[in-house]
Motif scaffolding. Structure first.
Motif, short mmCIF file in Angstrom:
data_model
loop_
_atom_site.label_atom_id
_atom_site.label_comp_id
_atom_site.label_asym_id
_atom_site.label_seq_id
_atom_site.Cartn_x
_atom_site.Cartn_y
_atom_site.Cartn_z
N LYS A 47 -33.58 12.63 -11.07
CA LYS A 47 -33.09 11.00 -11.16
C LYS A 47 -32.30 10.85 -9.45
O LYS A 47 -31.79 9.80 -9.23
N TYR A 48 -32.69 11.73 -8.47
CA TYR A 48 -32.26 11.52 -7.14
C TYR A 48 -33.42 11.10 -6.23
O TYR A 48 -34.21 12.16 -6.11
N ILE A 49 -33.26 9.71 -5.87
CA ILE A 49 -34.22 9.49 -4.96
C ILE A 49 -33.87 9.13 -3.76
O ILE A 49 -32.80 8.34 -3.58
N TYR A 50 -34.58 9.17 -2.49
CA TYR A 50 -34.05 8.75 -1.25
C TYR A 50 -35.09 7.81 -0.70
O TYR A 50 -36.40 8.22 -0.71
N LEU A 51 -34.95 6.57 -0.37
CA LEU A 51 -35.56 5.62 -0.12
C LEU A 51 -35.87 5.69 1.56
O LEU A 51 -35.94 4.50 2.23
N CYS A 75 -31.88 5.86 -12.05
CA CYS A 75 -32.13 7.04 -10.74
C CYS A 75 -30.77 6.40 -9.64
O CYS A 75 -30.40 5.38 -9.79
N HIS A 76 -30.63 7.59 -8.97
CA HIS A 76 -29.63 7.54 -8.08
C HIS A 76 -30.10 7.41 -6.88
O HIS A 76 -30.71 8.31 -6.41
N VAL A 77 -29.93 6.34 -6.14
CA VAL A 77 -30.65 6.22 -4.73
C VAL A 77 -29.87 6.34 -3.63
O VAL A 77 -28.41 5.98 -3.61
N GLN A 78 -30.35 7.13 -2.46
CA GLN A 78 -29.72 7.13 -1.43
C GLN A 78 -30.53 6.22 -0.26
O GLN A 78 -31.97 6.50 -0.23
N LEU A 79 -29.90 5.59 0.54
CA LEU A 79 -30.38 4.93 1.70
C LEU A 79 -30.03 5.35 2.99
O LEU A 79 -28.86 5.65 3.08
N VAL A 93 -23.60 -3.15 -2.10
CA VAL A 93 -22.20 -2.30 -2.27
C VAL A 93 -22.02 -2.19 -3.74
O VAL A 93 -21.55 -1.38 -4.30
N ASN A 94 -22.40 -3.17 -4.49
CA ASN A 94 -22.29 -3.57 -5.74
C ASN A 94 -23.48 -3.03 -6.64
O ASN A 94 -23.14 -3.14 -7.93
N HIS A 95 -24.53 -2.69 -5.97
CA HIS A 95 -25.59 -2.21 -7.23
C HIS A 95 -25.39 -0.85 -7.67
O HIS A 95 -25.13 0.12 -6.97
N PRO A 96 -25.76 -0.86 -8.95
CA PRO A 96 -25.42 0.49 -9.67
C PRO A 96 -26.36 1.82 -9.42
O PRO A 96 -25.71 2.61 -9.66
N ALA A 97 -27.40 1.20 -8.84
CA ALA A 97 -28.16 2.53 -8.32
C ALA A 97 -27.79 3.16 -7.23
O ALA A 97 -28.35 4.35 -6.81
N LEU A 98 -27.22 2.31 -6.10
CA LEU A 98 -26.72 2.84 -5.07
C LEU A 98 -25.62 3.90 -4.97
O LEU A 98 -24.87 3.61 -5.34
#
Length: 278
Positions: A47-51, A75-79, A93-98
């Protein structure tokens, strides 16, 4: 076991920073249908993805829809971003996936902007994130041997005058706010087959714990394969299960488990020293 997947939603960037490899692949952005297909393939594994691999993710015109798709798949996103377009996406900043966002502060040296103007949206973002407890924020200096560059030094001075730096308990990392960290990276070279490094023995986390999907669907073993040299397959014409069962992937992972390097590019990679005994 795959713990994270890098998904390159675009290989296009507005900058040409010296600390970043330059890819010669055709400029491309994933469309929403392609991204959702990729997420459907990788979500059962992690569930950990890096865009990112190459490119600036905030340049993608549908970045918010992409984040929504990630959220729908839990999924948990890292930018990772150079922050040039941050002012247009402050609501992330408010997006639940970030889960985490990393700002490449030394990119300021390659932007036509003064450090104070560059830092303002970053400071606004990290202070909001810290106050609401989400997402984690990282202010990253990618090269600790280049900290004396004029704009870089001014960015650090801005942070030091505004916040108290505390030991975070991690190497080359300090805490300035709850959930906000300043990180200083060791210098490293992007792997290339013309480097002096050339070893047949060693190991890495690439392929074993991470893979990357380039913007054209090519699957590679790690986020440092900027040119797609080690193509394990293409996700737009194969399933991920087929790719991870391929002879090349199997040979590569078995090699790493036995401290043996099977791929030419990996033999010339110095980054793997962080995981190797030699």
């Amino acid at each position: 076991m795959i713990k994270r997947v890098y998904i390159e939603i675009t290989n296009i960037c507005n900058l040409s920073c010296a600390f970043c490899a330059k890819n010669t692949r055709a400029p491309r952005m994933m469309n929403l249908q392609e991204f959702e297909y990729v997420i459907n393939q990788v979500a059962p594994l992690t569930k950990y993805i890096y865009l990112h691999v190459q490119g600036e993710p905030l340049m993608h015109p549908q970045i918010h829809e992409i984040m929504d798709i990630a959220a729908a798949h839990e999924c948990h996103v890292q930018l990772v971003t150079n922050a040039a377009f941050l002012k247009d996406h402050m609501d992330l900043v408010n997006h639940p996936a970030l889960r985490k966002i990393s700002f490449s502060l030394q990119s300021v040296e390659y932007q036509k902007i003064d450090p104070e103007t560059f830092m303002k949206p970053i400071l606004d973002f990290i202070e909001t994130a810290s106050a609401v407890g989400h997402p984690f924020c990282e202010l990253r200096f990618w090269r600790d041997d280049q900290m004396e560059l004029p704009k870089t030094k001014q960015c650090l001075n801005i942070l030091q005058h505004r916040y108290t730096f505390k030991d975070s308990g991690r190497i080359r990392n300090q805490k300035i706010l709850p959930g906000v960290y300043v990180d200083y990276s060791n210098p490293f070279e992007w792997p290339a087959e013309n480097t002096e490094e050339n070893s047949l023995s060693g190991t890495c986390l690439g392929a074993l714990e991470q893979i990357a999907v380039l913007s054209d669907g090519t699957v590679v073993p790690c986020c440092l394969d900027a040119e797609g040299k080690i193509s394990l397959g293409n996700l737009f014409s194969q399933t991920l299960s087929e790719i991870l069962s391929s002879e090349r992937y199997t040979r590569m992972t078995e090699g790493f488990r036995n401290y043996r390097i099977t791929e030419e590019l990996c033999r010339h990679c110095t980054f793997r020293r962080r995981f190797s005994k030699q």
